[in-house]
Design a protein around this motif. Structure first.
Motif, PDB file in Angstrom:
ATOM      1  N   VAL A 187      -0.095   9.356  -6.517  1.00 54.76           N
ATOM      2  CA  VAL A 187      -0.792  10.117  -6.461  1.00 54.76           C
ATOM      3  C   VAL A 187      -1.470  11.407  -7.385  1.00 54.76           C
ATOM      4  CG1 VAL A 187      -0.459  12.726  -5.895  1.00 54.76           C
ATOM      5  CG2 VAL A 187       1.863  11.394  -4.969  1.00 54.76           C
TER       6      VAL A 187
ATOM      7  N   ARG B 154       0.831  -1.656   0.204  1.00 47.95           N
ATOM      8  CA  ARG B 154       0.039   0.302  -0.198  1.00 47.95           C
ATOM      9  C   ARG B 154       1.140   1.316   0.126  1.00 47.95           C
ATOM     10  NH1 ARG B 154      -2.578   3.375   4.233  1.00 47.95           N
ATOM     11  NH2 ARG B 154      -5.021   3.907   3.093  1.00 47.95           N
TER      12      ARG B 154
ATOM     13  N   ALA C  17       8.793  14.168  -1.410  1.00 44.01           N
ATOM     14  CA  ALA C  17       6.703  14.607  -1.119  1.00 44.01           C
ATOM     15  C   ALA C  17       6.784  14.922  -3.102  1.00 44.01           C
ATOM     16  CB  ALA C  17       6.169  15.398  -0.515  1.00 44.01           C
TER      17      ALA C  17
ATOM     18  N   LEU D  38      -0.524   4.337  -0.988  1.00 41.38           N
ATOM     19  CA  LEU D  38      -1.568   5.845  -0.135  1.00 41.38           C
ATOM     20  C   LEU D  38      -2.467   4.865  -0.223  1.00 41.38           C
ATOM     21  CD1 LEU D  38      -0.363   8.257  -3.271  1.00 41.38           C
ATOM     22  CD2 LEU D  38       0.169   9.014  -0.920  1.00 41.38           C
ATOM     23  N   PRO D  39      -3.604   6.050   0.263  1.00 38.59           N
ATOM     24  CA  PRO D  39      -4.942   5.466   0.674  1.00 38.59           C
ATOM     25  C   PRO D  39      -5.968   4.944  -0.846  1.00 38.59           C
ATOM     26  CG  PRO D  39      -4.620   7.067   1.559  1.00 38.59           C
ATOM     27  CD  PRO D  39      -3.549   7.424   1.211  1.00 38.59           C
TER      28      PRO D  39
ATOM     29  N   ARG E 256      -6.983  14.010   0.579  1.00 38.23           N
ATOM     30  CA  ARG E 256      -6.304  13.899   1.559  1.00 38.23           C
ATOM     31  C   ARG E 256      -5.453  14.067   2.652  1.00 38.23           C
ATOM     32  NH1 ARG E 256      -8.022   7.951   3.699  1.00 38.23           N
ATOM     33  NH2 ARG E 256     -10.246   9.574   3.145  1.00 38.23           N
ATOM     34  N   PRO E 257      -5.312  15.089   3.222  1.00 36.11           N
ATOM     35  CA  PRO E 257      -3.344  15.300   3.739  1.00 36.11           C
ATOM     36  C   PRO E 257      -3.039  14.201   3.783  1.00 36.11           C
ATOM     37  CG  PRO E 257      -4.419  16.650   4.578  1.00 36.11           C
ATOM     38  CD  PRO E 257      -6.073  15.958   4.122  1.00 36.11           C
ATOM     39  N   HIS E 258      -1.095  13.958   2.722  1.00 34.14           N
ATOM     40  CA  HIS E 258      -0.265  12.515   3.529  1.00 34.14           C
ATOM     41  C   HIS E 258       0.778  13.661   3.157  1.00 34.14           C
ATOM     42  CE1 HIS E 258       1.541   8.925   2.473  1.00 34.14           C
ATOM     43  NE2 HIS E 258       0.429   8.670   2.822  1.00 34.14           N
ATOM     44  N   PRO E 259       1.840  13.096   3.925  1.00 35.08           N
ATOM     45  CA  PRO E 259       3.142  12.346   4.437  1.00 35.08           C
ATOM     46  C   PRO E 259       3.973  12.438   2.903  1.00 35.08           C
ATOM     47  CG  PRO E 259       2.627  10.928   6.328  1.00 35.08           C
ATOM     48  CD  PRO E 259       1.699  11.531   5.641  1.00 35.08           C
ATOM     49  N   ARG E 260       3.961  11.885   1.712  1.00 40.12           N
ATOM     50  CA  ARG E 260       4.145  11.940   0.481  1.00 40.12           C
ATOM     51  C   ARG E 260       3.343  12.764  -0.252  1.00 40.12           C
ATOM     52  NH1 ARG E 260       9.519   8.776   0.108  1.00 40.12           N
ATOM     53  NH2 ARG E 260       8.254   9.597  -2.090  1.00 40.12           N
TER      54      ARG E 260
ATOM     55  N   TRP F 124       5.899   7.527  -7.164  1.00 39.69           N
ATOM     56  CA  TRP F 124       5.517   7.658  -6.602  1.00 39.69           C
ATOM     57  C   TRP F 124       4.104   9.564  -7.619  1.00 39.69           C
ATOM     58  CZ3 TRP F 124       4.098   7.341  -2.142  1.00 39.69           C
ATOM     59  CH2 TRP F 124       4.869   5.687  -1.359  1.00 39.69           C
TER      60      TRP F 124
END
Length: 310
Positions: free
Chosen positions: A63, A39, A92, A41-42, A104-108, A59
């Motif tokens: 995204v 996994r 990122a 990302l969501p 939605r926020p995400h560290p990547r 990535w």
């Protein structure tokens, strides 16, 4: 002995939406819980083999699956897709979102909200990305100043954008944030700059008040024969400055450098060579050395002018 998981060909190398793969009957939730799938990302997964040598493009692909309509990969991530790598390790993915869009926020993810006209949005191998002009425009407005200039120089050098077009693009957007910085960057921009460290070295010398050097200058000897090309030069004074990256330490390159430097010296040139440590950590010393060389040659020229009977 356990059986290897079956990998559908269309999911073997690129990220995918888990919900879509399940809805299409390609995978099940139980299969996704196995070690073959990772996994990112969501709702976004990838086969484990794709992570053996993960890069920023992977990535970006991941995204892009989550971007709302009207959003785009932007900034240094867009520059990467256009062929200019300005990224730190594990950076990122930079994304530009219309102000009303949600993600939605995400560290990547590194999200910037801004107006994104349709003309500033294009496609790159199926990914939504800001156009080269919008990419350069955005990067040139982002402090710190040195990094903004590095980005613009790199995009210009690769001919991904042209300086007149970028100036015209900026002139049409006079009220956008960051325009004072961008105007300064465009005044300093140099399409001939061949590396980020060369740009930083040139900016260091300009900020010290030294005369603007000529980039990528071809040196000729007294007979007009080509001797070599130097990164930055003051041709009238026959002083050159060069940045030495790690590739200069390779044996073949080192031998070529020695021969070239000897030829430049024989042609009457002073050549100063600097490393990243000189440019980033010993800035004052670097400026002093270049200043001294320029003054030495200027004094020699003045002395010759005074003693020349003509």
């Amino acid at each position: 002995m356990p059986f290897a998981a079956r990998v559908p060909p269309r999911l073997a190398f690129v990220p995918f939406r888990a919900s879509a793969a399940i809805a299409d009957g390609i995978l099940t939730r139980a299969m996704l819980r196995g070690s073959a799938w990772q996994r990112l990302l969501p709702d976004v997964y990838v086969h484990q083999d794709a992570l053996l040598a993960p890069d920023h493009r992977l990535w970006c692909d991941a995204v892009a699956l989550l971007l709302p309509p009207g959003a785009a990969i932007a900034g240094p991530s867009a520059a990467y897709l256009w062929g200019v790598d300005l990224l730190a390790r594990d950076a990122a993915v930079s994304v530009l979102l219309p102000r009303a869009a949600r993600l939605r926020p995400h560290p990547r993810l590194s999200v910037t909200r801004s107006h994104l006209p349709e003309g500033d949005l294009t496609g790159f191998a199926g990914l939504p990305v800001t156009t080269p002009l919008r990419t350069a425009f955005d990067l040139g407005r982002q402090a710190p100043r040195a990094e903004a200039l590095v980005a613009v120089d790199a995009l210009l050098h690769r001919r991904i954008v042209r300086l007149p077009a970028l100036r015209a693009y900026a002139d049409a957007r006079r009220r956008w944030p960051g325009l004072p910085l961008l105007r300064e960057v465009l005044a300093l921009a140099e399409p001939l700059s061949e590396s980020p460290m060369e740009t930083r070295l040139r900016l260091l010398l300009l900020d010290a008040g030294l005369p603007p050097p000529t980039p990528q200058h071809d040196v000729l000897d007294a007979r007009g024969r080509f001797v070599g090309r130097v990164d930055l030069a003051w041709p009238v004074l026959r002083v050159a400055v060069e940045y030495d990256g790690d590739h200069h330490r390779e044996r073949a390159h080192f031998r070529q450098d020695v021969a070239r430097l000897n030829a430049l010296r024989a042609a009457g040139w002073i050549v100063l060579r600097f490393t990243a440590d000189d440019v980033l950590r010993h800035r004052d010393r670097t400026v002093r050395l270049v200043t001294a060389a320029l003054r030495e040659r200027a004094d020699e020229r003045n002395l010759r002018a005074l003693t020349d009977p003509r």
